[in-house]
Design a protein around this motif. Structure first.
Motif, PDB file in Angstrom:
ATOM      1  N   PRO A  57       0.802  -1.236   0.000  1.00 46.02           N
ATOM      2  CA  PRO A  57       0.000   0.000   0.000  1.00 46.02           C
ATOM      3  C   PRO A  57       0.834   1.286   0.000  1.00 46.02           C
ATOM      4  CG  PRO A  57      -0.891  -1.561   1.573  1.00 46.02           C
ATOM      5  CD  PRO A  57       0.390  -2.147   1.067  1.00 46.02           C
ATOM      6  N   ALA A  58       1.945   1.296   0.731  1.00 43.19           N
ATOM      7  CA  ALA A  58       2.779   2.505   0.769  1.00 43.19           C
ATOM      8  C   ALA A  58       3.396   2.766  -0.605  1.00 43.19           C
ATOM      9  CB  ALA A  58       3.866   2.369   1.825  1.00 43.19           C
ATOM     10  N   ALA A  59       3.834   1.710  -1.269  1.00 44.01           N
ATOM     11  CA  ALA A  59       4.413   1.872  -2.595  1.00 44.01           C
ATOM     12  C   ALA A  59       3.354   2.324  -3.591  1.00 44.01           C
ATOM     13  CB  ALA A  59       5.050   0.558  -3.057  1.00 44.01           C
ATOM     14  N   LYS A  60       2.140   1.776  -3.480  1.00 43.03           N
ATOM     15  CA  LYS A  60       1.054   2.198  -4.368  1.00 43.03           C
ATOM     16  C   LYS A  60       0.759   3.682  -4.195  1.00 43.03           C
ATOM     17  CE  LYS A  60      -1.529  -2.066  -5.020  1.00 43.03           C
ATOM     18  NZ  LYS A  60      -2.798  -2.743  -4.818  1.00 43.03           N
ATOM     19  N   ALA A  61       0.720   4.132  -2.940  1.00 43.96           N
ATOM     20  CA  ALA A  61       0.435   5.541  -2.673  1.00 43.96           C
ATOM     21  C   ALA A  61       1.521   6.431  -3.266  1.00 43.96           C
ATOM     22  CB  ALA A  61       0.306   5.779  -1.173  1.00 43.96           C
ATOM     23  N   ALA A  62       2.790   6.024  -3.106  1.00 41.66           N
ATOM     24  CA  ALA A  62       3.898   6.820  -3.638  1.00 41.66           C
ATOM     25  C   ALA A  62       3.851   6.847  -5.169  1.00 41.66           C
ATOM     26  CB  ALA A  62       5.228   6.256  -3.155  1.00 41.66           C
ATOM     27  N   LEU A  63       3.581   5.713  -5.793  1.00 43.67           N
ATOM     28  CA  LEU A  63       3.485   5.663  -7.253  1.00 43.67           C
ATOM     29  C   LEU A  63       2.334   6.521  -7.760  1.00 43.67           C
ATOM     30  CD1 LEU A  63       4.136   1.872  -7.896  1.00 43.67           C
ATOM     31  CD2 LEU A  63       5.614   3.768  -8.553  1.00 43.67           C
ATOM     32  N   ASP A  64       1.183   6.444  -7.096  1.00 44.32           N
ATOM     33  CA  ASP A  64       0.035   7.246  -7.517  1.00 44.32           C
ATOM     34  C   ASP A  64       0.313   8.738  -7.369  1.00 44.32           C
ATOM     35  OD1 ASP A  64      -1.382   5.005  -8.209  1.00 44.32           O
ATOM     36  OD2 ASP A  64      -2.537   4.935  -6.333  1.00 44.32           O
ATOM     37  N   ALA A  65       0.960   9.117  -6.261  1.00 44.02           N
ATOM     38  CA  ALA A  65       1.282  10.528  -6.053  1.00 44.02           C
ATOM     39  C   ALA A  65       2.243  11.022  -7.130  1.00 44.02           C
ATOM     40  CB  ALA A  65       1.887  10.725  -4.666  1.00 44.02           C
ATOM     41  N   GLY A  66       3.241  10.222  -7.452  1.00 44.88           N
ATOM     42  CA  GLY A  66       4.187  10.599  -8.503  1.00 44.88           C
ATOM     43  C   GLY A  66       3.518  10.718  -9.850  1.00 44.88           C
ATOM     44  N   ARG A  67       2.646   9.777 -10.159  1.00 46.19           N
ATOM     45  CA  ARG A  67       1.927   9.835 -11.441  1.00 46.19           C
ATOM     46  C   ARG A  67       1.034  11.061 -11.525  1.00 46.19           C
ATOM     47  NH1 ARG A  67       0.643   3.532 -11.141  1.00 46.19           N
ATOM     48  NH2 ARG A  67       2.490   2.785 -12.199  1.00 46.19           N
ATOM     49  N   ARG A  68       0.353  11.390 -10.416  1.00 52.20           N
ATOM     50  CA  ARG A  68      -0.505  12.585 -10.405  1.00 52.20           C
ATOM     51  C   ARG A  68       0.328  13.848 -10.612  1.00 52.20           C
ATOM     52  NH1 ARG A  68      -3.246   9.908  -6.368  1.00 52.20           N
ATOM     53  NH2 ARG A  68      -2.060  10.964  -4.761  1.00 52.20           N
ATOM     54  N   LYS A  69       1.489  13.906  -9.953  1.00 55.18           N
ATOM     55  CA  LYS A  69       2.345  15.080 -10.072  1.00 55.18           C
ATOM     56  C   LYS A  69       2.816  15.260 -11.514  1.00 55.18           C
ATOM     57  CE  LYS A  69       4.883  16.668  -6.346  1.00 55.18           C
ATOM     58  NZ  LYS A  69       5.941  16.613  -5.361  1.00 55.18           N
ATOM     59  N   ILE A  70       3.221  14.167 -12.133  1.00 51.59           N
ATOM     60  CA  ILE A  70       3.668  14.228 -13.528  1.00 51.59           C
ATOM     61  C   ILE A  70       2.504  14.605 -14.439  1.00 51.59           C
ATOM     62  CG2 ILE A  70       4.488  12.828 -15.460  1.00 51.59           C
ATOM     63  CD1 ILE A  70       6.194  11.295 -13.376  1.00 51.59           C
ATOM     64  N   ALA A  71       1.340  13.998 -14.216  1.00 51.84           N
ATOM     65  CA  ALA A  71       0.178  14.293 -15.051  1.00 51.84           C
ATOM     66  C   ALA A  71      -0.234  15.760 -14.929  1.00 51.84           C
ATOM     67  CB  ALA A  71      -0.987  13.390 -14.666  1.00 51.84           C
ATOM     68  N   ASP A  72      -0.153  16.329 -13.721  1.00 54.10           N
ATOM     69  CA  ASP A  72      -0.501  17.732 -13.539  1.00 54.10           C
ATOM     70  C   ASP A  72       0.460  18.644 -14.286  1.00 54.10           C
ATOM     71  OD1 ASP A  72      -2.653  17.056 -11.993  1.00 54.10           O
ATOM     72  OD2 ASP A  72      -1.651  17.440 -10.071  1.00 54.10           O
ATOM     73  N   ARG A  73       1.733  18.256 -14.342  1.00 50.29           N
ATOM     74  CA  ARG A  73       2.728  19.101 -15.021  1.00 50.29           C
ATOM     75  C   ARG A  73       2.605  19.037 -16.535  1.00 50.29           C
ATOM     76  NH1 ARG A  73       7.726  21.101 -12.623  1.00 50.29           N
ATOM     77  NH2 ARG A  73       7.370  21.083 -10.393  1.00 50.29           N
ATOM     78  N   VAL A  74       2.265  17.875 -17.071  1.00 53.09           N
ATOM     79  CA  VAL A  74       2.231  17.726 -18.526  1.00 53.09           C
ATOM     80  C   VAL A  74       0.833  17.865 -19.104  1.00 53.09           C
ATOM     81  CG1 VAL A  74       4.278  16.269 -18.554  1.00 53.09           C
ATOM     82  CG2 VAL A  74       2.036  15.208 -18.454  1.00 53.09           C
ATOM     83  N   SER A  75      -0.165  18.046 -18.261  1.00 54.05           N
ATOM     84  CA  SER A  75      -1.542  18.144 -18.731  1.00 54.05           C
ATOM     85  C   SER A  75      -1.746  19.413 -19.558  1.00 54.05           C
ATOM     86  CB  SER A  75      -2.500  18.160 -17.540  1.00 54.05           C
ATOM     87  OG  SER A  75      -3.818  18.389 -17.979  1.00 54.05           O
ATOM     88  N   PRO A  76      -2.320  19.277 -20.741  1.00 57.28           N
ATOM     89  CA  PRO A  76      -2.592  20.466 -21.543  1.00 57.28           C
ATOM     90  C   PRO A  76      -3.827  21.222 -21.054  1.00 57.28           C
ATOM     91  CG  PRO A  76      -3.365  18.536 -22.696  1.00 57.28           C
ATOM     92  CD  PRO A  76      -2.674  18.060 -21.438  1.00 57.28           C
ATOM     93  N   ASP A  77      -4.623  20.570 -20.213  1.00 55.99           N
ATOM     94  CA  ASP A  77      -5.844  21.204 -19.714  1.00 55.99           C
ATOM     95  C   ASP A  77      -5.532  22.054 -18.493  1.00 55.99           C
ATOM     96  OD1 ASP A  77      -7.272  19.789 -21.630  1.00 55.99           O
ATOM     97  OD2 ASP A  77      -7.585  18.100 -20.273  1.00 55.99           O
ATOM     98  N   PRO A  78      -5.975  23.306 -18.477  1.00 56.27           N
ATOM     99  CA  PRO A  78      -5.759  24.129 -17.287  1.00 56.27           C
ATOM    100  C   PRO A  78      -6.657  23.649 -16.139  1.00 56.27           C
ATOM    101  CG  PRO A  78      -7.104  25.297 -18.872  1.00 56.27           C
ATOM    102  CD  PRO A  78      -6.674  24.018 -19.526  1.00 56.27           C
ATOM    103  N   ALA A  79      -6.205  23.917 -14.924  1.00 57.75           N
ATOM    104  CA  ALA A  79      -7.006  23.554 -13.754  1.00 57.75           C
ATOM    105  C   ALA A  79      -8.285  24.387 -13.749  1.00 57.75           C
ATOM    106  CB  ALA A  79      -6.204  23.812 -12.486  1.00 57.75           C
TER     107      ALA A  79
END
Length: 79
Positions: free
Chosen positions: A37-59
């Motif tokens: 579970p800890a590794a899943k949480a870290a992977l999900d957080a990293g993926r979200r951070k990357i997705a937020d940076r490369v997302s073409p859609d504004p918040a």
């Protein structure tokens, strides 16, 4: 000639078995680490951070409630 073919065949079979065992060992370790579970949480957080940076859609930001069922939103302005 036959002796060479037999030696190569035996070497191939033994190498394939050793390679498969090592693959299963690595795959099992990967599944154990990524299944925690800890590794899943870290992977999900990293993926979200990357997705937020490369997302073409504004918040989107909440602006105004028109009534109890309708809300207006628009892209957040970055300063």
């Amino acid at each position: 000639m036959i002796r060479t073919v037999v030696v190569l065949g035996v070497g191939y079979v033994l190498g394939a078995k050793a390679g498969r065992r090592r693959y299963e060992q690595l795959a099992g370790t990967y599944r154990a680490v990524t299944g925690h579970p800890a590794a899943k949480a870290a992977l999900d957080a990293g993926r979200r951070k990357i997705a937020d940076r490369v997302s073409p859609d504004p918040a989107m930001v909440h602006l105004t409630e028109i009534d109890s069922e309708t809300t207006v939103i628009e892209p957040e302005q970055k300063s």
